[in-house]
Scaffold this active site. Structure first.
Site, PDB file in Angstrom:
ATOM      1  CG  ASP A 182      -1.804   0.912   1.270  1.00  0.00           C
ATOM      2  OD1 ASP A 182      -2.221   1.641   0.174  1.00  0.00           O
ATOM      3  OD2 ASP A 182      -2.914   0.896   2.050  1.00  0.00           O
ATOM      4  CG  ASP A 183       0.264   4.856  -0.176  1.00  0.00           C
ATOM      5  OD1 ASP A 183      -0.469   4.561  -1.110  1.00  0.00           O
ATOM      6  OD2 ASP A 183       0.152   5.519   0.704  1.00  0.00           O
ATOM      7  CE  LYS A 233      -6.103   0.915   1.246  1.00  0.00           C
ATOM      8  NZ  LYS A 233      -5.399   2.259   1.788  1.00  0.00           N
ATOM      9  NE  ARG A 248      -1.399   9.116  -1.190  1.00  0.00           N
ATOM     10  CZ  ARG A 248      -1.442   8.864   0.096  1.00  0.00           C
ATOM     11  NH1 ARG A 248      -1.252   7.760   0.441  1.00  0.00           N
ATOM     12  NH2 ARG A 248      -1.517  10.015   0.636  1.00  0.00           N
ATOM     13  CG  HIS A 257      -9.519   1.394  -0.373  1.00  0.00           C
ATOM     14  ND1 HIS A 257      -8.324   2.451  -0.447  1.00  0.00           N
ATOM     15  CD2 HIS A 257     -10.517   2.260   0.090  1.00  0.00           C
ATOM     16  CE1 HIS A 257      -8.817   3.643  -0.090  1.00  0.00           C
ATOM     17  NE2 HIS A 257     -10.164   3.539   0.260  1.00  0.00           N
ATOM     18  NE  ARG A 307      -5.240  -0.709  -2.654  1.00  0.00           N
ATOM     19  CZ  ARG A 307      -4.670  -1.226  -1.657  1.00  0.00           C
ATOM     20  NH1 ARG A 307      -4.927  -2.308  -1.113  1.00  0.00           N
ATOM     21  NH2 ARG A 307      -3.377  -0.701  -1.215  1.00  0.00           N
ATOM     22  CG  HIS A 325      -1.528   3.892   3.586  1.00  0.00           C
ATOM     23  ND1 HIS A 325      -2.134   5.100   4.419  1.00  0.00           N
ATOM     24  CD2 HIS A 325      -2.257   4.364   2.380  1.00  0.00           C
ATOM     25  CE1 HIS A 325      -2.798   5.816   3.850  1.00  0.00           C
ATOM     26  NE2 HIS A 325      -3.222   5.394   2.707  1.00  0.00           N
ATOM     27  CG  ASP A 343      -1.842   1.201  -3.755  1.00  0.00           C
ATOM     28  OD1 ASP A 343      -0.568   1.491  -3.451  1.00  0.00           O
ATOM     29  OD2 ASP A 343      -2.658   1.655  -2.863  1.00  0.00           O
ATOM     30  CG  ASN A 344      -0.968   4.865  -4.831  1.00  0.00           C
ATOM     31  OD1 ASN A 344      -2.182   4.324  -4.340  1.00  0.00           O
ATOM     32  ND2 ASN A 344      -0.215   5.012  -3.563  1.00  0.00           N
TER      33      ASN A 344
END
Ligand code: NAG
Ligand code: NAG
Ligand code: NAG
Ligand code: NAG
Ligand code: NAG
Length: 506
Positions: free
Chosen positions: A35-36, A127, A286, A129, A78, A185, A277-278
């Site tokens: 996540d990030d 997660k 991000r 989301h 996602r 994150h 994801d990013n």
């Protein structure tokens, strides 16, 4: 049908089933998502961090050097990973939770839906989301929807137990297991008591609880490697040191998950994918479609392709390729259907499996962003082709929006303070330039890794600009982008879709 014919048919089906299960062993997929997360990994040449488990996975797989997300925001990314469709095509224009409330279109056929229809068992831990639930069904689900996201996304002891439970089921079907970590994150906006990256959650200190399987790694701010697009300040370094600690927790979690896979006897039949994801949650990361906001780590580990283990690939990959790759691994065709009207949905991504056989000439990746938070409307479209990256900032007269999570971060607060006081920011761009962007930004990422010099107005790059604009526009039409005519025209759909000029002086 006569009863005897029916019986024969049944026998035939049973025989086919037996052949299938007795023939080639089931192939499975494990998708590990950070996540990030960024390139804070030994295998990507970061020598300041210790990620032995990701490094071991890289030694058992192919390491992509040019992998990109199609959108630099959590839910949209996602959704695009799980559909193979960019945000403007699947409908997840921004974040899913609370007031943001974005969802994919009801008619979208997602990867978990297609897999379960084809007899693959699906599971998600961590997660999620994305929504709505009917578009993203999973047989086994422990997510923020029915658990604490800290527990299912950051507590690696809990994650290990859930993976074990999923793998222990006496189910004969092949499986797709998606382990979506909430590490690394930021935490400052939601759970500041655990530190800016939740790096203290479960470390055994008073009030922090304990994660039995985690051995926290502590990093000194002077020792971290500051990415070129992040200000090199004590505040940013302390932020990065905290981020490294949570990456360490995720890395140990990945080790536990892979150990569960081995223990259950699936290591040799499972395609393991690791990505994020990013971009990282720092200015330029991000929510940006710069290379710094979209480049992702991508490890593809296939037990069937040891020849490419430990190798690097410069071939371009997009996270839009994951759905076609996973469908290809299971030999499931993408269905012919439409989301709206009669226009058939086509995946613009490709299967990455050929890269496991030999080097591929892939050199293009597209991105599309509309929102992050609901208030953060800043539509952008981008393409990178070879070294050149073109970004179209559709509403370029607006200031670039800043999300709540980044805003309270020590790095950004320090940047604001320094900018306000006229002190050196140690950043490669000014806040003013960050907020106010040109409509077209063209960068040569090979010569200008900081993406500081916009080549779009330079006549020497006129041909490159035209070529990339044409590629981007074609992709927008191919993916049914409602923004295809913006900002100087209106898309009118009657008869055949066309851009009608606005004469708005853009
Ligand atoms: C790491 O550095 C080596 C030596 O400079 C280089 O050959 C390799 O491409 C780098 N790895 C990645 C993933 O970029
Ligand atoms: C979460 O949902 C799954 C079904 O998807 C169920 O098996 C599980 O028990 C639920 N967990 C909790 C904590 O309610
Ligand atoms: C993590 O999960 C384990 C197993 O469920 C539990 O014993 C432990 O208390 C949890 N740690 C935290 C910090 O919540
Ligand atoms: C794993 O699979 C590969 C190819 O599918 C095969 O050559 C190898 O023998 C298998 N290894 C084990 C330990 O089963
Ligand atoms: C920024 O300035 C404010 C007010 O002057 C101060 O309270 C805060 O601690 C500073 N933050 C950082 C990260 O320097």
């Amino acid at each position: 049908m006569r009863p005897r014919a029916l019986l024969l048919l049944l026998l035939l089906l049973l025989l086919l089933g037996a052949l299938r299960s007795g023939g080639s062993p089931a192939r499975n997929v494990l998708l590990l998502l950070a996540d990030d997360g960024g390139f804070e990994i030994g295998a990507y040449n970061n020598s300041a961090i210790r990620t032995p488990n990701l490094d071991a996975l890289a030694r058992r797989g192919l390491v992509f050097q040019n992998a990109f997300t199609s959108v630099s925001s959590c839910s949209p990314s996602r959704a695009s990973i799980l559909t193979g469709l960019p945000q403007h095509q699947n409908g997840m224009y921004g974040l899913h939770q609370d007031v943001h409330h974005f969802n994919s279109f009801d008619g979208v056929r997602s990867l978990p839906l297609l897999l379960s229809q084809a007899g693959v068992r699906t599971g998600i831990i961590g997660k999620k989301h994305v929504g709505p639930g009917a578009v993203y069904p999973f047989d086994f689900a422990y997510t923020e929807e029915n658990s604490s996201v800290l527990q299912v996304g950051r507590n690696i002891t809990r994650i290990k137990a859930l993976v074990r439970r999923f793998l222990q089921s006496q189910d004969e079907r092949p499986f797709f297991l998606y382990v979506a970590f909430h590490d690394p994150h930021r935490c400052g906006h939601s759970q500041p008591q655990y530190g800016p990256f939740c790096e203290r959650f479960g470390n055994g200190e008073s009030g922090m609880g304990w994660i039995p399987d985690w051995k926290p790694q502590i990093y000194r701010p002077e020792r971290v490697q500051v990415p070129a697009f992040v200000p090199d300040t004590p505040a940013a370094r302390a932020d990065l040191a905290a981020q490294y600690t949570t990456i360490g927790r995720m890395d140990q979690g990945i080790g536990l998950v892979l150990q569960e896979l081995r223990r259950a006897g699936f290591l040799n039949s499972t395609l393991v994918i690791y990505t994020s994801d990013n971009g990282i949650p720092f200015p330029g990361g991000r929510t940006n479609l710069y290379r710094s906001g979209t480049a992702e780590p991508l490890l593809l580990s296939s037990p069937e392709h040891p020849r490419r283990w430990g190798q690097l690939s410069p071939a371009f990959a997009s996270l839009l390729d994951l759905t076609p790759t996973i469908l290809d691994w299971f030999s499931i065709p993408y269905p012919a259907y439409s989301i709206f009207g009669s226009r058939q949905v086509q995946l613009t991504g490709k299967s990455l499996l050929p890269a496991l056989e030999s080097e591929q000439p892939w050199a293009t990746a597209f991105s599309s962003q509309s929102h992050h938070e609901v208030t953060m409307y800043y539509p952008m479209r981008a393409v990178q082709h070879g070294p050149f990256r073109l970004i179209h900032n559709l509403n370029y007269k607006m200031p670039f929006p800043i999300d709540q999570d980044l805003y309270v971060s020590p790095t950004f607060q320090d940047l604001l303070n320094r900018s306000r006081a006229g002190r050196p920011t140690h950043w490669h761009r000014s806040l003013r330039r960050y907020y106010y962007r040109e409509r077209w930004e063209l960068f040569d990422c090979s010569r200008d890794p900081g993406e500081g010099q916009n080549l779009a107005p330079d006549p020497r790059y006129g041909h490159t600009l035209q070529q990339l604009r044409a590629m981007l526009l074609k992709w927008q039409w191919d993916t049914g982008d409602p923004w295809v005519c913006a900002p100087d025209a209106v898309l009118e759909q009657r008869l055949s879709p066309q851009c009608q000029p606005l004469h708005n002086e853009l």
